[in-house]
Design a protein around this motif. Sequence first.
Motif, PDB file in Angstrom:
ATOM      1  N   ALA A 263       0.830  -1.207   0.000  1.00 58.08           N
ATOM      2  CA  ALA A 263       0.000   0.000   0.000  1.00 58.08           C
ATOM      3  C   ALA A 263       0.864   1.255   0.000  1.00 58.08           C
ATOM      4  O   ALA A 263       2.042   1.226   0.371  1.00 58.08           O
ATOM      5  N   ASP A 264       0.270   2.360  -0.393  1.00 60.24           N
ATOM      6  CA  ASP A 264       0.863   3.683  -0.193  1.00 60.24           C
ATOM      7  C   ASP A 264       0.660   4.014   1.284  1.00 60.24           C
ATOM      8  O   ASP A 264      -0.416   4.449   1.698  1.00 60.24           O
ATOM      9  N   ALA A 268      -2.412   5.822   3.345  1.00 57.58           N
ATOM     10  CA  ALA A 268      -3.216   4.969   4.210  1.00 57.58           C
ATOM     11  C   ALA A 268      -3.262   5.499   5.642  1.00 57.58           C
ATOM     12  O   ALA A 268      -4.324   5.552   6.272  1.00 57.58           O
ATOM     13  N   TRP A 418      -6.386  -1.139   1.147  1.00 57.93           N
ATOM     14  CA  TRP A 418      -5.222  -0.347   0.760  1.00 57.93           C
ATOM     15  C   TRP A 418      -4.183  -1.261   0.117  1.00 57.93           C
ATOM     16  O   TRP A 418      -3.590  -2.107   0.778  1.00 57.93           O
ATOM     17  N   ARG A 420      -1.543  -1.296  -3.785  1.00 55.01           N
ATOM     18  CA  ARG A 420      -1.248  -0.787  -5.118  1.00 55.01           C
ATOM     19  C   ARG A 420      -1.212  -1.902  -6.156  1.00 55.01           C
ATOM     20  O   ARG A 420      -0.901  -1.651  -7.326  1.00 55.01           O
ATOM     21  N   ASN A 440      -8.291   2.273  -1.577  1.00 53.53           N
ATOM     22  CA  ASN A 440      -7.300   3.333  -1.405  1.00 53.53           C
ATOM     23  C   ASN A 440      -7.964   4.658  -1.034  1.00 53.53           C
ATOM     24  O   ASN A 440      -7.559   5.738  -1.487  1.00 53.53           O
TER      25      ASN A 440
END
Length: 486
Positions: A263-264, A268, A418, A420, A440
Amino acid sequence: MSEHISVQHWIDGAWVGSARTATSRNPATGQVIGDYADGGAEQGQAAIDAASRCFAHTDWSRDPMLRAAALSHLADAYAARMDEVVDTLCRENGKLRPEAGFEAHFILRALRFAAGLAVQPHGRVTDTQPGRQAMVIRQPVGVAGLIVPWNSPAYLCIRALAPALAAGCTAVVKMPAQAAQTAALMCRILSTVPEIPAGAVNVVVESGSEVARLLVASPAVPVVSFTGSTRTGRMVAQQAAGLFKRVGLELGGKTPHLVFDDADLDAAVATAVASSTVFAGQFCMTGSRVLVQEGVAQDVISALAKRLQDVRPGPAADPASRIGPLIDAASVARVDAAVQAAIAAGAEVIVRGGPSTDPALAGGAFYHPTLLAVTDSTLPIVQEETFGPVQTVQTFATEDEAIALANDTEYGLSACVWSRDADRPLRVARRLDAGLVSINSWANLTIEFEEGGYKSSGVGRLGGLASIEDFLEYKQITQDYIATGH
Protein backbone atom coordinates in the motif's frame (compact mmCIF):
# COMPACT_ATOMS: atom_id res chain seq x y z
CA MET A 1 -24.33 33.42 15.44
CA SER A 2 -24.74 34.16 19.13
CA GLU A 3 -28.47 34.71 19.57
CA HIS A 4 -30.68 32.46 21.68
CA ILE A 5 -32.87 30.41 19.31
CA SER A 6 -36.22 28.98 20.34
CA VAL A 7 -37.46 25.98 18.39
CA GLN A 8 -40.96 24.59 17.90
CA HIS A 9 -42.36 21.67 15.93
CA TRP A 10 -43.51 22.08 12.31
CA ILE A 11 -46.89 20.41 11.85
CA ASP A 12 -49.37 20.92 9.01
CA GLY A 13 -47.45 23.96 7.78
CA ALA A 14 -47.45 25.79 11.13
CA TRP A 15 -45.24 26.15 14.20
CA VAL A 16 -46.55 24.17 17.16
CA GLY A 17 -45.35 24.20 20.75
CA SER A 18 -45.59 21.58 23.50
CA ALA A 19 -45.89 21.58 27.27
CA ARG A 20 -42.31 20.50 27.84
CA THR A 21 -39.31 22.59 26.89
CA ALA A 22 -35.58 22.05 27.28
CA THR A 23 -32.32 23.78 26.43
CA SER A 24 -29.87 23.33 23.57
CA ARG A 25 -26.14 23.55 24.32
CA ASN A 26 -23.01 24.01 22.26
CA PRO A 27 -20.99 20.82 22.88
CA ALA A 28 -17.72 22.72 22.41
CA THR A 29 -18.42 25.12 25.27
CA GLY A 30 -21.36 23.77 27.23
CA GLN A 31 -23.10 27.13 26.81
CA VAL A 32 -26.85 27.35 26.32
CA ILE A 33 -27.60 28.42 22.74
CA GLY A 34 -31.36 28.03 22.66
CA ASP A 35 -34.39 26.09 23.78
CA TYR A 36 -36.81 23.72 22.10
CA ALA A 37 -40.30 22.36 22.51
CA ASP A 38 -39.82 18.74 23.60
CA GLY A 39 -42.36 16.65 21.73
CA GLY A 40 -44.43 13.67 22.77
CA ALA A 41 -47.34 11.53 21.64
CA GLU A 42 -49.70 14.49 21.24
CA GLN A 43 -47.46 16.23 18.73
CA GLY A 44 -46.56 12.94 17.07
CA GLN A 45 -50.20 12.06 16.48
CA ALA A 46 -50.99 15.54 15.18
CA ALA A 47 -48.12 15.16 12.71
CA ILE A 48 -49.37 11.74 11.56
CA ASP A 49 -52.88 13.12 11.12
CA ALA A 50 -51.61 16.06 9.07
CA ALA A 51 -49.50 13.80 6.85
CA SER A 52 -52.47 11.45 6.35
CA ARG A 53 -54.76 14.31 5.32
CA CYS A 54 -52.22 15.68 2.89
CA PHE A 55 -51.69 12.27 1.33
CA ALA A 56 -55.43 11.68 0.91
CA HIS A 57 -56.69 15.12 -0.06
CA THR A 58 -54.01 16.86 -2.13
CA ASP A 59 -52.40 16.10 -5.48
CA TRP A 60 -49.03 15.46 -3.86
CA SER A 61 -49.20 11.67 -4.16
CA ARG A 62 -50.62 11.81 -7.71
CA ASP A 63 -48.50 14.49 -9.41
CA PRO A 64 -44.89 13.46 -10.06
CA MET A 65 -44.07 16.70 -11.90
CA LEU A 66 -45.18 18.69 -8.85
CA ARG A 67 -42.90 16.61 -6.66
CA ALA A 68 -39.97 16.97 -9.05
CA ALA A 69 -40.39 20.74 -9.08
CA ALA A 70 -40.70 20.85 -5.30
CA LEU A 71 -37.50 18.85 -4.75
CA SER A 72 -35.59 20.92 -7.30
CA HIS A 73 -36.75 24.17 -5.71
CA LEU A 74 -35.97 22.81 -2.24
CA ALA A 75 -32.40 22.19 -3.42
CA ASP A 76 -32.24 25.80 -4.63
CA ALA A 77 -33.58 27.02 -1.27
CA TYR A 78 -30.93 25.04 0.59
CA ALA A 79 -28.21 26.33 -1.72
CA ALA A 80 -29.19 29.91 -0.90
CA ARG A 81 -28.85 29.24 2.85
CA MET A 82 -25.93 26.83 2.92
CA ASP A 83 -23.88 29.10 5.19
CA GLU A 84 -26.67 28.97 7.77
CA VAL A 85 -26.76 25.18 7.57
CA VAL A 86 -23.01 25.00 8.17
CA ASP A 87 -23.11 27.56 10.99
CA THR A 88 -25.88 25.66 12.73
CA LEU A 89 -24.03 22.35 12.51
CA CYS A 90 -20.89 23.93 13.94
CA ARG A 91 -22.79 25.57 16.76
CA GLU A 92 -25.18 22.80 17.72
CA ASN A 93 -23.50 19.63 16.51
CA GLY A 94 -19.90 20.51 17.34
CA LYS A 95 -18.53 19.84 13.86
CA LEU A 96 -15.51 21.70 12.59
CA ARG A 97 -16.40 23.96 9.70
CA PRO A 98 -14.90 21.78 6.93
CA GLU A 99 -16.75 18.77 8.37
CA ALA A 100 -20.02 20.67 8.50
CA GLY A 101 -19.50 21.81 4.93
CA PHE A 102 -18.81 18.24 3.86
CA GLU A 103 -22.08 17.08 5.42
CA ALA A 104 -24.09 19.95 3.98
CA HIS A 105 -22.91 19.55 0.39
CA PHE A 106 -24.58 16.12 0.17
CA ILE A 107 -27.98 17.75 0.74
CA LEU A 108 -28.07 19.44 -2.65
CA ARG A 109 -27.03 16.31 -4.55
CA ALA A 110 -29.58 14.17 -2.71
CA LEU A 111 -32.43 16.57 -3.45
CA ARG A 112 -31.53 17.01 -7.10
CA PHE A 113 -31.11 13.29 -7.63
CA ALA A 114 -34.50 12.69 -5.97
CA ALA A 115 -36.11 15.30 -8.25
CA GLY A 116 -35.19 13.05 -11.14
CA LEU A 117 -36.45 9.94 -9.35
CA ALA A 118 -39.85 11.60 -8.86
CA VAL A 119 -40.67 11.28 -12.55
CA GLN A 120 -39.21 7.79 -12.97
CA PRO A 121 -41.55 5.40 -11.08
CA HIS A 122 -42.14 3.50 -14.31
CA GLY A 123 -44.32 0.42 -14.40
CA ARG A 124 -44.65 -2.12 -17.21
CA VAL A 125 -47.39 -3.20 -19.58
CA THR A 126 -47.73 -6.15 -21.94
CA ASP A 127 -50.35 -8.23 -23.76
CA THR A 128 -50.58 -11.49 -21.86
CA GLN A 129 -52.89 -13.08 -24.42
CA PRO A 130 -54.96 -11.82 -27.35
CA GLY A 131 -57.40 -9.23 -26.10
CA ARG A 132 -55.89 -8.93 -22.64
CA GLN A 133 -53.31 -6.54 -21.29
CA ALA A 134 -51.61 -6.58 -17.92
CA MET A 135 -49.78 -3.73 -16.30
CA VAL A 136 -47.94 -3.11 -13.09
CA ILE A 137 -47.84 0.39 -11.65
CA ARG A 138 -45.98 1.75 -8.66
CA GLN A 139 -47.75 3.93 -6.13
CA PRO A 140 -46.62 5.65 -2.91
CA VAL A 141 -47.34 3.61 0.20
CA GLY A 142 -48.63 6.54 2.30
CA VAL A 143 -47.17 8.27 5.34
CA ALA A 144 -43.46 7.65 5.94
CA GLY A 145 -42.03 7.83 9.45
CA LEU A 146 -38.41 9.02 9.37
CA ILE A 147 -36.36 8.67 12.56
CA VAL A 148 -33.17 10.75 12.27
CA PRO A 149 -29.95 10.51 14.34
CA TRP A 150 -28.07 13.42 15.86
CA ASN A 151 -24.60 12.75 14.43
CA SER A 152 -25.17 14.10 10.89
CA PRO A 153 -28.72 15.39 11.19
CA ALA A 154 -28.88 17.88 8.31
CA TYR A 155 -27.93 15.39 5.62
CA LEU A 156 -29.24 12.14 7.12
CA CYS A 157 -32.70 13.67 7.37
CA ILE A 158 -32.69 14.70 3.71
CA ARG A 159 -31.17 11.36 2.66
CA ALA A 160 -34.40 9.64 3.79
CA LEU A 161 -36.84 12.50 3.18
CA ALA A 162 -35.88 13.14 -0.45
CA PRO A 163 -36.73 9.67 -1.83
CA ALA A 164 -39.85 9.48 0.35
CA LEU A 165 -41.12 12.72 -1.18
CA ALA A 166 -40.03 11.68 -4.66
CA ALA A 167 -42.15 8.54 -4.33
CA GLY A 168 -45.19 10.61 -3.40
CA CYS A 169 -45.27 9.80 0.31
CA THR A 170 -45.92 12.40 2.95
CA ALA A 171 -43.67 12.34 5.98
CA VAL A 172 -43.38 12.67 9.72
CA VAL A 173 -39.78 13.36 10.70
CA LYS A 174 -38.65 12.67 14.25
CA MET A 175 -35.60 14.84 14.92
CA PRO A 176 -33.44 14.31 18.01
CA ALA A 177 -33.18 17.01 20.67
CA GLN A 178 -29.46 17.42 19.96
CA ALA A 179 -30.43 18.66 16.47
CA ALA A 180 -33.33 20.93 17.38
CA GLN A 181 -31.86 24.01 15.73
CA THR A 182 -30.94 22.06 12.60
CA ALA A 183 -34.56 20.87 12.49
CA ALA A 184 -35.91 24.41 12.82
CA LEU A 185 -33.70 25.69 10.00
CA MET A 186 -34.82 22.83 7.78
CA CYS A 187 -38.47 23.71 8.43
CA ARG A 188 -37.86 27.38 7.65
CA ILE A 189 -36.30 26.34 4.34
CA LEU A 190 -39.15 23.92 3.57
CA SER A 191 -41.68 26.66 4.21
CA THR A 192 -40.25 28.75 1.36
CA VAL A 193 -41.06 26.14 -1.31
CA PRO A 194 -44.62 26.79 -2.52
CA GLU A 195 -44.99 23.43 -4.26
CA ILE A 196 -44.78 21.56 -0.94
CA PRO A 197 -48.31 21.51 0.53
CA ALA A 198 -49.02 21.89 4.24
CA GLY A 199 -48.78 18.50 5.90
CA ALA A 200 -46.47 16.94 3.32
CA VAL A 201 -43.54 17.26 5.72
CA ASN A 202 -44.07 17.42 9.49
CA VAL A 203 -41.17 17.68 11.92
CA VAL A 204 -41.30 16.86 15.63
CA VAL A 205 -38.32 17.32 17.97
CA GLU A 206 -38.03 15.11 21.04
CA SER A 207 -35.43 14.18 23.63
CA GLY A 208 -36.95 10.77 24.31
CA SER A 209 -38.55 8.08 22.16
CA GLU A 210 -42.31 8.62 22.51
CA VAL A 211 -42.76 10.00 18.99
CA ALA A 212 -40.44 7.41 17.47
CA ARG A 213 -42.37 4.60 19.16
CA LEU A 214 -45.63 6.04 17.91
CA LEU A 215 -44.35 6.11 14.33
CA VAL A 216 -43.35 2.46 14.59
CA ALA A 217 -46.64 1.40 16.22
CA SER A 218 -49.15 3.47 14.22
CA PRO A 219 -51.16 1.66 11.52
CA ALA A 220 -51.35 5.01 9.70
CA VAL A 221 -47.56 4.90 9.05
CA PRO A 222 -46.87 2.00 6.68
CA VAL A 223 -43.13 2.61 6.25
CA VAL A 224 -40.42 3.56 8.75
CA SER A 225 -36.86 4.61 7.92
CA PHE A 226 -34.47 4.58 10.87
CA THR A 227 -30.80 5.50 11.09
CA GLY A 228 -29.08 4.79 14.40
CA SER A 229 -27.73 2.06 16.62
CA THR A 230 -28.13 -1.62 15.90
CA ARG A 231 -29.70 -2.17 19.32
CA THR A 232 -32.47 0.34 18.63
CA GLY A 233 -32.81 -0.87 15.05
CA ARG A 234 -33.61 -4.37 16.29
CA MET A 235 -36.39 -2.97 18.46
CA VAL A 236 -37.79 -0.98 15.55
CA ALA A 237 -37.82 -4.07 13.32
CA GLN A 238 -39.41 -6.28 15.98
CA GLN A 239 -42.17 -3.80 16.80
CA ALA A 240 -42.89 -3.03 13.14
CA ALA A 241 -43.16 -6.71 12.25
CA GLY A 242 -46.58 -7.03 13.87
CA LEU A 243 -48.05 -4.69 11.25
CA PHE A 244 -45.86 -6.03 8.40
CA LYS A 245 -44.47 -2.53 7.89
CA ARG A 246 -41.80 -1.60 5.42
CA VAL A 247 -38.67 -0.94 7.45
CA GLY A 248 -35.42 0.61 6.20
CA LEU A 249 -32.57 0.46 8.69
CA GLU A 250 -29.06 1.89 8.48
CA LEU A 251 -27.37 0.83 11.68
CA GLY A 252 -23.94 0.58 13.27
CA GLY A 253 -20.56 -0.21 11.82
CA LYS A 254 -16.95 -1.15 12.64
CA THR A 255 -15.15 -0.09 9.47
CA PRO A 256 -11.79 -1.86 8.99
CA HIS A 257 -8.84 -0.52 7.02
CA LEU A 258 -7.05 -3.48 5.42
CA VAL A 259 -3.50 -2.18 4.85
CA PHE A 260 -1.41 -4.54 2.73
CA ASP A 261 2.37 -4.34 2.51
CA ASP A 262 2.23 -2.92 -1.01
CA ALA A 263 0.00 0.00 0.00
CA ASP A 264 0.86 3.68 -0.19
CA LEU A 265 1.51 3.88 3.54
CA ASP A 266 1.56 7.66 3.77
CA ALA A 267 -1.88 7.89 2.18
CA ALA A 268 -3.22 4.97 4.21
CA VAL A 269 -2.05 6.40 7.53
CA ALA A 270 -3.27 9.94 6.82
CA THR A 271 -6.69 8.65 5.77
CA ALA A 272 -6.94 6.22 8.68
CA VAL A 273 -6.31 9.07 11.12
CA ALA A 274 -8.95 11.22 9.44
CA SER A 275 -11.38 8.31 9.49
CA SER A 276 -11.24 8.13 13.28
CA THR A 277 -11.26 11.87 13.99
CA VAL A 278 -13.77 13.29 11.47
CA PHE A 279 -16.96 14.13 13.40
CA ALA A 280 -14.90 13.12 16.48
CA GLY A 281 -15.45 9.50 15.52
CA GLN A 282 -19.24 9.88 15.78
CA PHE A 283 -19.96 8.40 12.38
CA CYS A 284 -21.35 5.01 11.38
CA MET A 285 -18.39 4.56 9.02
CA THR A 286 -15.68 5.69 11.45
CA GLY A 287 -12.49 3.78 10.62
CA SER A 288 -12.23 2.20 14.04
CA ARG A 289 -10.19 -0.88 13.05
CA VAL A 290 -6.78 -0.90 11.35
CA LEU A 291 -5.66 -4.31 10.06
CA VAL A 292 -2.09 -4.15 8.83
CA GLN A 293 0.15 -6.75 7.19
CA GLU A 294 3.03 -7.90 9.37
CA GLY A 295 5.83 -6.65 7.11
CA VAL A 296 4.81 -2.99 7.47
CA ALA A 297 2.98 -3.16 10.79
CA GLN A 298 5.56 -1.38 12.91
CA ASP A 299 5.95 1.46 10.42
CA VAL A 300 2.19 1.94 10.20
CA ILE A 301 1.67 1.80 13.97
CA SER A 302 4.44 4.32 14.61
CA ALA A 303 3.11 6.70 11.96
CA LEU A 304 -0.46 6.37 13.26
CA ALA A 305 0.69 7.09 16.80
CA LYS A 306 2.59 10.22 15.82
CA ARG A 307 -0.27 11.63 13.77
CA LEU A 308 -2.92 10.87 16.36
CA GLN A 309 -0.87 12.50 19.13
CA ASP A 310 -0.66 15.64 17.00
CA VAL A 311 -4.44 15.94 16.48
CA ARG A 312 -5.50 19.07 18.32
CA PRO A 313 -9.01 19.21 19.82
CA GLY A 314 -10.88 22.50 19.72
CA PRO A 315 -14.08 24.27 18.77
CA ALA A 316 -15.20 25.10 15.26
CA ALA A 317 -14.53 28.76 15.98
CA ASP A 318 -10.76 28.04 16.16
CA PRO A 319 -9.33 27.34 12.68
CA ALA A 320 -6.44 25.46 14.30
CA SER A 321 -8.80 22.79 15.67
CA ARG A 322 -8.35 19.34 14.16
CA ILE A 323 -11.03 17.44 16.05
CA GLY A 324 -14.28 18.77 17.46
CA PRO A 325 -16.10 17.71 20.61
CA LEU A 326 -18.25 14.70 21.26
CA ILE A 327 -21.93 15.54 21.43
CA ASP A 328 -22.01 15.79 25.26
CA ALA A 329 -20.16 14.98 28.47
CA ALA A 330 -22.01 11.69 28.86
CA SER A 331 -20.49 10.52 25.58
CA VAL A 332 -17.00 11.38 26.85
CA ALA A 333 -17.60 9.22 29.92
CA ARG A 334 -19.03 6.37 27.83
CA VAL A 335 -16.11 6.32 25.36
CA ASP A 336 -13.51 6.49 28.11
CA ALA A 337 -15.17 3.65 30.00
CA ALA A 338 -14.92 1.49 26.89
CA VAL A 339 -11.21 2.32 26.55
CA GLN A 340 -10.54 1.58 30.23
CA ALA A 341 -12.32 -1.76 29.92
CA ALA A 342 -10.27 -2.66 26.85
CA ILE A 343 -7.00 -1.86 28.60
CA ALA A 344 -8.05 -3.93 31.60
CA ALA A 345 -8.86 -6.81 29.23
CA GLY A 346 -5.38 -6.77 27.70
CA ALA A 347 -5.33 -4.16 24.94
CA GLU A 348 -1.94 -2.48 24.61
CA VAL A 349 -1.89 1.31 24.83
CA ILE A 350 -0.17 2.96 21.87
CA VAL A 351 -1.78 6.39 22.32
CA ARG A 352 -3.92 6.82 25.44
CA GLY A 353 -5.76 10.01 24.54
CA GLY A 354 -8.84 10.45 26.70
CA PRO A 355 -10.89 13.33 28.10
CA SER A 356 -9.23 16.68 27.53
CA THR A 357 -7.64 18.36 30.53
CA ASP A 358 -6.80 21.56 28.63
CA PRO A 359 -8.17 24.50 30.65
CA ALA A 360 -8.96 26.32 27.42
CA LEU A 361 -11.41 23.55 26.54
CA ALA A 362 -13.13 23.39 29.92
CA GLY A 363 -16.85 23.00 29.55
CA GLY A 364 -16.54 21.25 26.21
CA ALA A 365 -16.98 17.52 25.53
CA PHE A 366 -13.53 16.96 24.04
CA TYR A 367 -11.78 13.60 23.76
CA HIS A 368 -8.23 13.10 22.51
CA PRO A 369 -7.78 10.28 19.96
CA THR A 370 -6.80 6.86 21.30
CA LEU A 371 -4.96 3.95 19.64
CA LEU A 372 -4.90 0.44 21.11
CA ALA A 373 -3.07 -2.65 19.82
CA VAL A 374 -5.09 -5.85 20.17
CA THR A 375 -4.61 -9.53 19.43
CA ASP A 376 -8.00 -10.78 20.61
CA SER A 377 -10.83 -10.02 18.17
CA THR A 378 -13.46 -10.93 20.74
CA LEU A 379 -12.77 -7.85 22.87
CA PRO A 380 -15.75 -5.47 23.03
CA ILE A 381 -13.53 -2.63 21.81
CA VAL A 382 -13.12 -4.60 18.55
CA GLN A 383 -16.66 -5.93 18.29
CA GLU A 384 -18.82 -3.04 19.50
CA GLU A 385 -19.35 0.41 17.99
CA THR A 386 -17.47 2.94 20.15
CA PHE A 387 -18.76 6.12 18.49
CA GLY A 388 -15.72 8.13 19.45
CA PRO A 389 -12.13 8.73 18.24
CA VAL A 390 -10.77 5.32 19.23
CA GLN A 391 -8.92 2.94 16.91
CA THR A 392 -7.65 -0.59 17.39
CA VAL A 393 -4.81 -2.07 15.38
CA GLN A 394 -4.25 -5.75 14.58
CA THR A 395 -1.75 -7.51 12.33
CA PHE A 396 -2.23 -10.23 9.72
CA ALA A 397 0.05 -12.38 7.58
CA THR A 398 -2.01 -13.33 4.53
CA GLU A 399 -4.84 -12.00 2.39
CA ASP A 400 -7.16 -14.71 3.64
CA GLU A 401 -6.39 -13.83 7.24
CA ALA A 402 -7.04 -10.14 6.58
CA ILE A 403 -10.45 -10.92 5.10
CA ALA A 404 -11.32 -13.22 7.98
CA LEU A 405 -10.39 -10.56 10.55
CA ALA A 406 -12.34 -7.88 8.68
CA ASN A 407 -15.45 -10.07 8.52
CA ASP A 408 -15.18 -11.22 12.14
CA THR A 409 -17.86 -8.84 13.43
CA GLU A 410 -21.64 -8.63 13.35
CA TYR A 411 -21.37 -5.39 11.38
CA GLY A 412 -21.01 -4.91 7.65
CA LEU A 413 -21.51 -1.28 6.75
CA SER A 414 -18.20 -0.33 5.14
CA ALA A 415 -14.57 -1.32 4.69
CA CYS A 416 -11.38 0.05 3.12
CA VAL A 417 -8.71 -1.81 1.14
CA TRP A 418 -5.22 -0.35 0.76
CA SER A 419 -3.01 -1.89 -1.94
CA ARG A 420 -1.25 -0.79 -5.12
CA ASP A 421 -1.66 -4.22 -6.67
CA ALA A 422 -3.78 -4.08 -9.82
CA ASP A 423 -6.04 -7.01 -8.88
CA ARG A 424 -5.99 -7.46 -5.11
CA PRO A 425 -8.34 -4.60 -4.12
CA LEU A 426 -11.24 -5.86 -6.25
CA ARG A 427 -10.52 -9.47 -5.32
CA VAL A 428 -10.64 -8.61 -1.63
CA ALA A 429 -13.60 -6.23 -1.97
CA ARG A 430 -15.76 -9.00 -3.41
CA ARG A 431 -15.13 -11.14 -0.31
CA LEU A 432 -15.78 -8.49 2.31
CA ASP A 433 -19.11 -8.42 4.11
CA ALA A 434 -19.70 -4.70 3.63
CA GLY A 435 -22.21 -2.53 1.80
CA LEU A 436 -19.55 0.03 0.80
CA VAL A 437 -15.94 -0.83 0.04
CA SER A 438 -13.55 2.07 -0.59
CA ILE A 439 -10.31 1.23 -2.39
CA ASN A 440 -7.30 3.33 -1.40
CA SER A 441 -9.74 5.74 0.24
CA TRP A 442 -12.37 5.87 2.97
CA ALA A 443 -16.16 6.35 3.03
CA ASN A 444 -16.35 7.47 -0.58
CA LEU A 445 -20.11 7.88 -0.52
CA THR A 446 -21.88 8.46 -3.81
CA ILE A 447 -25.47 9.72 -3.64
CA GLU A 448 -26.26 8.24 -7.04
CA PHE A 449 -25.50 4.70 -5.87
CA GLU A 450 -27.04 2.57 -3.15
CA GLU A 451 -25.79 2.80 0.43
CA GLY A 452 -26.50 0.39 3.26
CA GLY A 453 -25.20 -2.48 5.29
CA TYR A 454 -24.73 -6.23 5.47
CA LYS A 455 -25.55 -8.31 8.56
CA SER A 456 -26.38 -6.25 11.66
CA SER A 457 -25.61 -3.00 9.87
CA GLY A 458 -29.15 -2.89 8.54
CA VAL A 459 -31.60 -3.69 5.77
CA GLY A 460 -32.64 -1.70 2.72
CA ARG A 461 -30.73 0.94 0.81
CA LEU A 462 -30.71 4.73 0.67
CA GLY A 463 -29.12 6.55 -2.25
CA GLY A 464 -29.25 5.39 -5.83
CA LEU A 465 -32.22 4.02 -7.73
CA ALA A 466 -33.13 1.66 -4.88
CA SER A 467 -33.67 4.52 -2.43
CA ILE A 468 -37.24 4.98 -3.63
CA GLU A 469 -38.22 1.31 -3.35
CA ASP A 470 -39.13 1.33 0.36
CA PHE A 471 -41.66 4.07 -0.33
CA LEU A 472 -43.45 2.50 -3.32
CA GLU A 473 -45.99 -0.29 -3.64
CA TYR A 474 -46.45 -2.43 -6.76
CA LYS A 475 -49.98 -2.92 -8.12
CA GLN A 476 -50.94 -5.28 -10.94
CA ILE A 477 -53.92 -4.35 -13.13
CA THR A 478 -55.30 -6.54 -15.90
CA GLN A 479 -57.90 -5.66 -18.50
CA ASP A 480 -59.72 -7.62 -21.16
CA TYR A 481 -60.15 -5.16 -24.00
CA ILE A 482 -61.78 -7.66 -26.38
CA ALA A 483 -64.82 -9.41 -24.96
CA THR A 484 -64.24 -13.12 -24.38
CA GLY A 485 -66.21 -15.82 -22.67
CA HIS A 486 -65.17 -17.19 -19.32
